[in-house]
Enzyme design. Structure first.
Site, PDB file in Angstrom:
ATOM      1  N   ASN A  61       0.814  -1.159  -0.208  1.00 59.60           N
ATOM      2  CA  ASN A  61       0.061   0.019  -0.018  1.00 59.60           C
ATOM      3  C   ASN A  61       0.867   1.272  -0.041  1.00 59.60           C
ATOM      4  OD1 ASN A  61       0.710  -0.736   2.725  1.00 59.60           O
ATOM      5  ND2 ASN A  61      -0.752   0.394   3.624  1.00 59.60           N
ATOM      6  N   GLU A  63       0.486   5.398   0.542  1.00 55.79           N
ATOM      7  CA  GLU A  63      -0.518   6.200   1.239  1.00 55.79           C
ATOM      8  C   GLU A  63      -0.067   7.719   0.695  1.00 55.79           C
ATOM      9  OE1 GLU A  63      -0.840   5.579   5.355  1.00 55.79           O
ATOM     10  OE2 GLU A  63      -1.873   3.806   4.833  1.00 55.79           O
ATOM     11  N   GLU A  74      -3.348  -4.284  -2.734  1.00 56.31           N
ATOM     12  CA  GLU A  74      -3.756  -5.440  -3.967  1.00 56.31           C
ATOM     13  C   GLU A  74      -3.923  -4.750  -5.486  1.00 56.31           C
ATOM     14  OE1 GLU A  74      -4.935  -4.634  -1.084  1.00 56.31           O
ATOM     15  OE2 GLU A  74      -5.894  -6.413  -0.059  1.00 56.31           O
ATOM     16  N   CYS A 111     -10.309  -5.104   0.304  1.00 52.66           N
ATOM     17  CA  CYS A 111     -11.454  -4.019   0.709  1.00 52.66           C
ATOM     18  C   CYS A 111     -12.434  -3.988  -0.526  1.00 52.66           C
ATOM     19  CB  CYS A 111     -10.886  -2.375   0.851  1.00 52.66           C
ATOM     20  SG  CYS A 111     -10.420  -1.882  -0.838  1.00 52.66           S
ATOM     21  N   CYS A 114     -10.717  -3.148  -4.170  1.00 52.51           N
ATOM     22  CA  CYS A 114      -9.743  -3.942  -4.672  1.00 52.51           C
ATOM     23  C   CYS A 114     -10.621  -5.381  -4.899  1.00 52.51           C
ATOM     24  CB  CYS A 114      -8.774  -4.518  -3.506  1.00 52.51           C
ATOM     25  SG  CYS A 114      -7.598  -3.122  -3.195  1.00 52.51           S
TER      26      CYS A 114
HETATM   27  N1  THU Z   1      -5.105  -1.450   2.579  1.00 54.78           N
HETATM   28  C1  THU Z   1      -4.594  -2.277   1.752  1.00 54.78           C
HETATM   29  O1  THU Z   1      -3.622  -1.985   1.322  1.00 54.78           O
HETATM   30  N2  THU Z   1      -5.273  -3.256   1.386  1.00 54.78           N
HETATM   31  C2  THU Z   1      -6.645  -3.519   1.895  1.00 54.78           C
HETATM   32  O2  THU Z   1      -7.216  -4.753   1.654  1.00 54.78           O
HETATM   33  C3  THU Z   1      -7.146  -2.853   3.072  1.00 54.78           C
HETATM   34  C4  THU Z   1      -6.482  -1.716   3.344  1.00 54.78           C
HETATM   35  C5  THU Z   1      -4.391  -0.283   3.231  1.00 54.78           C
HETATM   36  C6  THU Z   1      -4.897   1.063   2.820  1.00 54.78           C
HETATM   37  C7  THU Z   1      -4.442   2.149   3.661  1.00 54.78           C
HETATM   38  O3  THU Z   1      -3.232   2.307   3.050  1.00 54.78           O
HETATM   39  C8  THU Z   1      -4.267   1.111   5.030  1.00 54.78           C
HETATM   40  O4  THU Z   1      -4.394  -0.058   4.493  1.00 54.78           O
HETATM   41  C9  THU Z   1      -5.325   1.322   6.068  1.00 54.78           C
HETATM   42  O5  THU Z   1      -6.607   1.280   5.502  1.00 54.78           O
END
Ligand code: THU
Length: 160
Positions: A61, A63, A74, A111, A114
Site C-alpha cells: 500500500n 499512502e 492489492e 477492501c 480491490c
Molecule cells: N489497505 C490495503 O492496502 N489493502 C486492504 O485490503 C485494506 C487496506 C491499506 C489502505 C491504507 O493504506 C491502509 O491499509 C489502512 O486502511
C-alpha cells in the site's frame, strides 16, 4: 417472495499446511509489507500474485497526504503486474499485513474497491484466482475466485 442465499466457502488452515508453491506467493506478500508506504495509518499491507508464466510479482500500500490518492497493496500489485505482463493471467493472489511491527494473527480480506479490481482482472484473463489471506494464527483460502467475496457483482456484461 423468493430468497437467494449466497454462500462463501473459505478454507481455514495454518501457514505450515500450505503447499510450497502457495508459501512462495504468501512469503512474497509478507516481505512486501516492508516496502509499504503507510506513514498515516501505520498499517502495512503486502500483496503478491503468481502469474501464468510462473513469475511472482509483489506490491504494497502506498499512502498519500491527500488520503484518497493512496492505493491499497492489492491494486498496486495487480496494476503493476498487468502493466508489465499484460498477457499473463493472474493465478494466485496472496495478502498479508502488519502493524506495530507485528504480523496480524488473523488475515485481512481485500477492501471492496480491490475486490472490484480483482474481479475485472479475473474476467480479463478468464481465470478465477485462488486468494490466500495470510495470518500468523490462520490463513484463509478462497479457492473459487473473488466472486465468492463479491456476490451480485457489477461487470462489463451489464454494459452491453
Ligand atoms: N489497505 C490495503 O492496502 N489493502 C486492504 O485490503 C485494506 C487496506 C491499506 C489502505 C491504507 O493504506 C491502509 O491499509 C489502512 O486502511
Amino acid at each position: 417472495m423468493k430468497e437467494m442465499i449466497i454462500e462463501t466457502k473459505v478454507k481455514v488452515c495454518h501457514y505450515d499446511e500450505l503447499s510450497d508453491a502457495d508459501k512462495k506467493v504468501v512469503d512474497a506478500a509478507r516481505a512486501a509489507t516492508a516496502n509499504s508506504y503507510a506513514i498515516y495509518s501505520k498499517f502495512h499491507v503486502g500483496a503478491a500474485v503468481l502469474l501464468a508464466n510462473g513469475i511472482v510479482v509483489s506490491g504494497s500500500n502506498q499512502e498519500n497526504a491527500a488520503y484518497p490518492s493512496g492505493l491499497c497493496a492489492e491494486r498496486t500489485t495487480l496494476f503493476w503486474a498487468n502493466s508489465q505482463y499484460p498477457n499473463e493471467a493472474v493465478k494466485v493472489l496472496a495478502i498479508a499485513a502488519c502493524t506495530g511491527g507485528r504480523e496480524l494473527d488473523v488475515p485481512i480480506p481485500p477492501c471492496g474497491a480491490c475486490r472490484q479490481v480483482i474481479l475485472e482482472t479475473e474476467n480479463r484473463y478468464k481465470t478465477p484466482m485462488r486468494i490466500i489471506l495470510y495470518g500468523v494464527k490462520e490463513c484463509h483460502i478462497i479457492e473459487e475466485g473473488v466472486k465468492a467475496l463479491l456476490p451480485l457483482s457489477f461487470t462489463s456484461d451489464f454494459l452491453e
